[in-house]
Design a protein around this motif. Structure first.
Motif, PDB file in Angstrom:
ATOM      1  N   ARG A 471      36.249  35.863  33.168  1.00 12.00           N
ATOM      2  CA  ARG A 471      36.486  34.802  34.376  1.00 12.00           C
ATOM      3  C   ARG A 471      36.234  35.307  35.638  1.00 12.00           C
ATOM      4  NH1 ARG A 471      35.851  29.750  33.179  1.00 12.00           N
ATOM      5  NH2 ARG A 471      37.243  29.047  34.809  1.00 12.00           N
ATOM      6  N   GLY A 472      36.472  36.891  35.953  1.00 11.57           N
ATOM      7  CA  GLY A 472      36.561  37.493  37.094  1.00 11.57           C
ATOM      8  C   GLY A 472      37.163  38.694  37.144  1.00 11.57           C
ATOM      9  N   LEU A 473      37.028  39.164  38.498  1.00  7.34           N
ATOM     10  CA  LEU A 473      37.667  40.606  38.623  1.00  7.34           C
ATOM     11  C   LEU A 473      39.055  40.493  39.532  1.00  7.34           C
ATOM     12  CD1 LEU A 473      36.973  43.629  37.823  1.00  7.34           C
ATOM     13  CD2 LEU A 473      35.949  43.955  39.961  1.00  7.34           C
ATOM     14  N   LEU A 474      40.118  40.931  38.748  1.00  5.23           N
ATOM     15  CA  LEU A 474      41.575  40.876  39.293  1.00  5.23           C
ATOM     16  C   LEU A 474      41.597  42.163  40.380  1.00  5.23           C
ATOM     17  CD1 LEU A 474      44.491  39.570  39.807  1.00  5.23           C
ATOM     18  CD2 LEU A 474      45.028  40.976  37.946  1.00  5.23           C
ATOM     19  N   VAL A 475      41.291  43.296  39.877  1.00  2.00           N
ATOM     20  CA  VAL A 475      41.276  44.519  40.467  1.00  2.00           C
ATOM     21  C   VAL A 475      40.045  45.260  40.413  1.00  2.00           C
ATOM     22  CG1 VAL A 475      42.597  46.701  40.938  1.00  2.00           C
ATOM     23  CG2 VAL A 475      43.895  44.470  40.365  1.00  2.00           C
ATOM     24  N   PRO A 476      39.148  45.494  41.471  1.00  2.00           N
ATOM     25  CA  PRO A 476      38.230  46.193  41.517  1.00  2.00           C
ATOM     26  C   PRO A 476      38.303  47.710  40.796  1.00  2.00           C
ATOM     27  CG  PRO A 476      38.714  46.007  43.591  1.00  2.00           C
ATOM     28  CD  PRO A 476      39.422  45.162  42.878  1.00  2.00           C
ATOM     29  N   PRO A 477      37.432  48.611  40.512  1.00  2.00           N
ATOM     30  CA  PRO A 477      37.677  49.869  40.140  1.00  2.00           C
ATOM     31  C   PRO A 477      38.408  50.653  41.340  1.00  2.00           C
ATOM     32  CG  PRO A 477      35.514  49.303  39.716  1.00  2.00           C
ATOM     33  CD  PRO A 477      35.855  48.000  40.388  1.00  2.00           C
ATOM     34  N   VAL A 478      39.424  51.229  40.957  1.00  3.01           N
ATOM     35  CA  VAL A 478      40.244  51.924  42.022  1.00  3.01           C
ATOM     36  C   VAL A 478      40.678  53.264  41.240  1.00  3.01           C
ATOM     37  CG1 VAL A 478      41.185  50.046  43.220  1.00  3.01           C
ATOM     38  CG2 VAL A 478      42.098  50.594  41.180  1.00  3.01           C
ATOM     39  N   GLY A 479      40.940  54.250  42.261  1.00  4.78           N
ATOM     40  CA  GLY A 479      41.567  55.489  41.731  1.00  4.78           C
ATOM     41  C   GLY A 479      42.912  55.556  42.212  1.00  4.78           C
TER      42      GLY A 479
END
Length: 487
Positions: A471-479
């Protein structure tokens, strides 16, 4: 007249009920304290997702009745939790019940005070109605006496009053809540969208719709009609209690609602007298207990029982008024001691199930290699059959369900991502699968999927339990640095 005994206060007709109530509530305390020892430090400890030392800096927290208001440490928390386990185990075994009644009362009050101390610093991870229910049950059951005395009638009445508020309050919340409870369609969705499905939830969901409508009608009868008959003469009270126990057992079989249904079954024994028990199971008796007196309660014990009963009656005014209020409160405590609370659950039923899936990767660019973290209870791998965990409470899994519904993370979710990026061992122990085997990933992300149970045809072809779509992205790729800035 024997002034040393209050013969009218006690009864010998509820010896089995007393044993079930005392041992059953103690067993729930045992599970609750084990859960605290296992999960509390990672969730709320000194380095937890919502650290108690930080919470105690607020004036509100310092006003709560808790032994941690003066000092908190993870070591102290574990000491309290394991002490609670030992006391609970003794009561489950029935050993203190063979002593004078003051010992059983003191031990249950110790359990109540210890668990109250944990709940009052537990913040959102302990913000569930069954936490207050366990506190109230522990305090009330404390005044049931022991094997050498009759069972105090006022205590039995107050336990029934607790069950009445629990069940009738839940029934009224439903009537005042979503339309699906009034048009009998709520169970079209509930088995699929409930917080923690069990291994039979899919089978229950796939039942014919006419059976789901029957489930709703049965629920309304059990919650809106039967509670009144708990106060009727025997055997009517026992029949009403038995009907409500059957509905609770159905919920236990088809879901995972921590100890809510389990403790309700236990408390419903307050309405079942010995005559009914022996008629159903001839000759049945507890192996450890000795027979109670015909009904007498010693004056020195009866006076405190009556004082505690008067306190609970006094505190009942606001919860009783709440049952009739147009804006009925659900799972509310009217005092800091979690006594005589308002209860209720699932006033509305979610029609769709969204789940947050957390993934990590070793690829610093985030272009490939994403692997999924698995939780114990909440759905993840579409091929995995849900398991039973109740009465054990998977607190992080429950909060993830609320988060997918749009609840505020309160900072704990961002810190959860930080802990995963750090490969924090206490946090990883809360999960079922760490795809990196204890190593720290380079990046994490959170995606939202919509889940539904596979139909019988889909299951035969694919072997899947769930069908999901992104359905979608809640948190994009993060360090680590990115998430720490968010937190």
């Amino acid at each position: 007249m024997d002034w040393a005994h209050l013969d009218w206060l006690g009864t010998g007709d509820y010896d089995v009920a007393r044993e079930v109530l005392q041992r059953g509530v103690a067993a729930i305390f045992l599970v609750a304290f084990l859960s605290a020892a296992d999960q509390f430090p990672a969730l709320l400890g000194e380095h937890g997702l919502l650290p108690v030392p930080r919470f105690l800096q607020y004036a509100y927290a310092r006003r709560q009745p808790t032994i941690f208001r003066w000092h908190y440490s993870d070591r102290m928390l574990r000491l309290v939790a394991w002490a609670g386990v030992v006391v609970s185990a003794a009561l489950v075994a029935g050993l203190p019940q063979l002593a004078p009644p003051w010992l059983t009362t003191v031990l249950f009050l110790v359990l109540w005070g210890a668990y109250l101390s944990i709940v009052n610093v537990g913040q959102t991870f302990y913000g569930f109605g069954w936490e207050s229910l366990l506190c109230e049950a522990g305090f009330t059951v404390a005044w049931l006496g022991s094997a050498g005395t009759g069972t105090p009638l006022t205590t039995l009445f107050l336990i029934r009053w607790l069950v009445f508020r629990l069940e009738f309050g839940a029934g009224m919340i439903k009537l005042r809540g979503g339309r699906e409870w009034r048009d009998l369609t709520a169970l079209y969705y509930h088995h699929e969208t409930q917080p923690m499905p069990g291994p039979l939830s899919r089978r229950a969901h796939l039942l014919p719709r006419w059976m789901h409508r029957g489930e709703v009608l049965g629920n309304h009868f059990a919650q809106l009609v039967c509670p009144f008959f708990l106060f009727a003469p025997q055997p009517i009270a026992s029949i009403a209690a038995a009907v409500m126990i059957v509905t609770q057992l159905w919920l236990i079989v088809t879901g995972n609602f921590a100890w809510l249904n389990w403790i309700t079954v236990v408390l419903l024994f307050s309405g079942i007298d010995d005559g009914v028990v022996h008629a159903v199971i001839p000759g049945w008796a507890w192996p450890v207990s000795v027979p109670a007196d015909a009904g007498g309660v010693p004056l020195w014990y009866g006076v405190p029982v009556l004082a505690a009963s008067a306190l609970l009656v006094y505190l009942s005014w606001r919860p009783a008024r709440n049952l009739l209020a147009r804006r009925q409160l659900m799972n509310a405590s009217f005092n800091r001691w979690h006594l005589v609370n308002a209860y209720g659950a699932f006033g509305t039923v979610t029609k769709r199930r969204d789940e947050i899936v957390i993934e990590g990767t070793d690829d610093p660019t985030g272009s490939s290699g994403w692997r999924e973290y698995e939780f114990h209870g909440k759905p993840g791998d579409p091929a995995r059959v849900p398991r039973w965990f109740a009465p054990y409470h998977l607190r992080l899994d429950w909060l993830m369900w609320f988060l997918a519904l749009g609840a505020e993370g309160g900072g704990w979710f961002d810190l959860l991502l930080v802990r995963l990026l750090q490969a924090d061992r206490p946090t990883l122990r809360l999960l079922r699968v760490d795809p990196f085997g204890g190593r720290a990933p380079r990046l994490v992300r959170a995606r939202v999927f919509r889940y539904r149970f596979a139909t019988r045809a889909e299951h035969r072809v694919t072997g899947l339990v769930w069908i999901r779509e992104e359905r979608g992205l809640l948190v994009p790729p993060v360090g680590t640095r990115d998430v720490e800035e968010r937190a």
